[in-house]
Design an enzyme around this catalytic site. Structure first.
Site, mmCIF file in Angstrom:
data_model
loop_
_atom_site.group_PDB
_atom_site.id
_atom_site.type_symbol
_atom_site.label_atom_id
_atom_site.label_comp_id
_atom_site.label_asym_id
_atom_site.label_seq_id
_atom_site.Cartn_x
_atom_site.Cartn_y
_atom_site.Cartn_z
ATOM 1 N N ASP A 60 42.847 -26.627 5.046
ATOM 2 C CA ASP A 60 42.066 -25.430 5.379
ATOM 3 C C ASP A 60 42.829 -24.124 5.169
ATOM 4 O OD1 ASP A 60 39.410 -26.360 6.792
ATOM 5 O OD2 ASP A 60 40.971 -27.670 7.574
ATOM 6 N N GLU A 65 41.730 -15.944 6.947
ATOM 7 C CA GLU A 65 41.204 -15.063 7.996
ATOM 8 C C GLU A 65 41.458 -15.610 9.391
ATOM 9 O OE1 GLU A 65 37.017 -12.828 8.904
ATOM 10 O OE2 GLU A 65 36.892 -14.983 8.518
ATOM 11 N N ARG A 85 45.383 -26.915 12.115
ATOM 12 C CA ARG A 85 45.513 -25.649 11.402
ATOM 13 C C ARG A 85 46.654 -24.768 11.925
ATOM 14 N NH1 ARG A 85 40.414 -22.451 9.811
ATOM 15 N NH2 ARG A 85 42.066 -21.747 8.395
ATOM 16 N N HIS A 160 31.704 -20.076 13.619
ATOM 17 C CA HIS A 160 32.336 -18.831 14.038
ATOM 18 C C HIS A 160 31.292 -17.732 14.259
ATOM 19 C CE1 HIS A 160 36.123 -20.241 11.691
ATOM 20 N NE2 HIS A 160 36.352 -20.385 12.989
ATOM 21 N N CYS A 245 36.250 -15.529 5.176
ATOM 22 C CA CYS A 245 37.280 -16.517 5.532
ATOM 23 C C CYS A 245 38.485 -16.496 4.606
ATOM 24 C CB CYS A 245 36.701 -17.931 5.483
ATOM 25 S SG CYS A 245 35.253 -18.224 6.478
#
Length: 257
Positions: A60, A65, A85, A160, A245
């Site tokens: 990822d 962002e 992440r 999100h 993102c």
């Protein structure tokens, strides 16, 4: 000067975290080509791009962002909600250090940058599976001295806050009202996504220009009065990504305050 930090997609993109999107095969070669077009759009919109290399073991990591919140005075490294992440963050801190003083969220805070919508001197923070109230409290402590306020906003049915709403001009938002109560966002004028395109609310605004995915033509028609750069983003959308993102965009003053 505007700076945009990006990271090349990884060949492991197909192993990305998914929450609200069904797994689909991801064409990595096409993802690379689409990312190059995205970077070209950033340049066309007036950004100087800082491109970081791919992280092969971090699927990822292209979604930079989520790793930082950057305001004029400070860059705040996040603590992503997905454990897988958190290793993405340190290299972003290195990239941001020439431009800003660095701060960092600490446990028990969790926050993805995709949950932060900055409007004026207010940061609206989505309360999602990735972002908690402890993060909102830490942001208030870090940003309050610079005159920012932080408002928590519940989000349902998407990853999100910026999956549900983004700013497209001063006082104008593009939103899916089924996912967020837009009345909590400061009284802006709302342009609604087309009902047949519920995932179409994410736009990257750079000055007066908008970078927008080409796969939402009905909602794109509602943006006819705006200066839109369209890009094909099919593969990052399969990875539950979107336009905001894939970059961290900020004014390029070096050193901050």
């Amino acid at each position: 000067m505007l700076v945009a930090i990006t990271r090349e997609p990884s060949a492991s993109l197909g192993r990305c975290e998914l929450s609200f999107v069904a797994p689909q095969p991801i064409d990595v070669a096409l993802a690379f080509a689409q990312h190059r077009s995205y970077v070209a759009a950033l340049v066309a919109a007036g950004c100087e791009v800082v491109s970081l290399p791919a992280e092969p073991e971090l699927p990822d990591a292209v979604f930079v962002e989520d790793t930082a919140v950057v305001v004029d005075e400070l860059a705040i490294l996040t603590r992503p909600g997905a454990l897988s992440r958190r290793a993405e963050v340190d290299s972003i801190g290195v990239a941001l250090a020439p431009f800003r003083r660095i701060a960092r969220l600490i446990a028990p805070a969790t926050l993805d940058g995709g949950d932060v919508l900055w409007i004026g001197r207010t940061l609206y923070v989505g309360r999602t599976a990735r972002t908690n109230e402890a993060a909102c409290e830490q942001l208030r402590g870090l940003l309050g001295p610079f005159g920012y306020s932080v408002e928590s906003v519940p989000v349902t049915g998407c990853l999100h806050l910026k999956s549900a709403v983004t700013a497209i001009a001063d006082g104008v938002l593009l939103a899916n009202r089924a996912l967020v109560d837009v009345g909590r966002l400061g009284g802006a004028r709302i342009i609604d996504v087309d009902p047949d395109e519920p995932h179409a609310a994410n736009v990257l605004r750079i000055g007066a220009r908008l970078i927008y995915p080409s796969c939402y033509p009905r909602t794109r028609a509602r943006l006819a009065d705006f200066d839109v750069i369209e890009v094909d983003a099919s593969e990052v959308i399969k990875a539950e990504g979107a336009m905001t993102c894939c970059s961290l965009v900020f004014t390029g003053q070096r050193g901050g305050l």
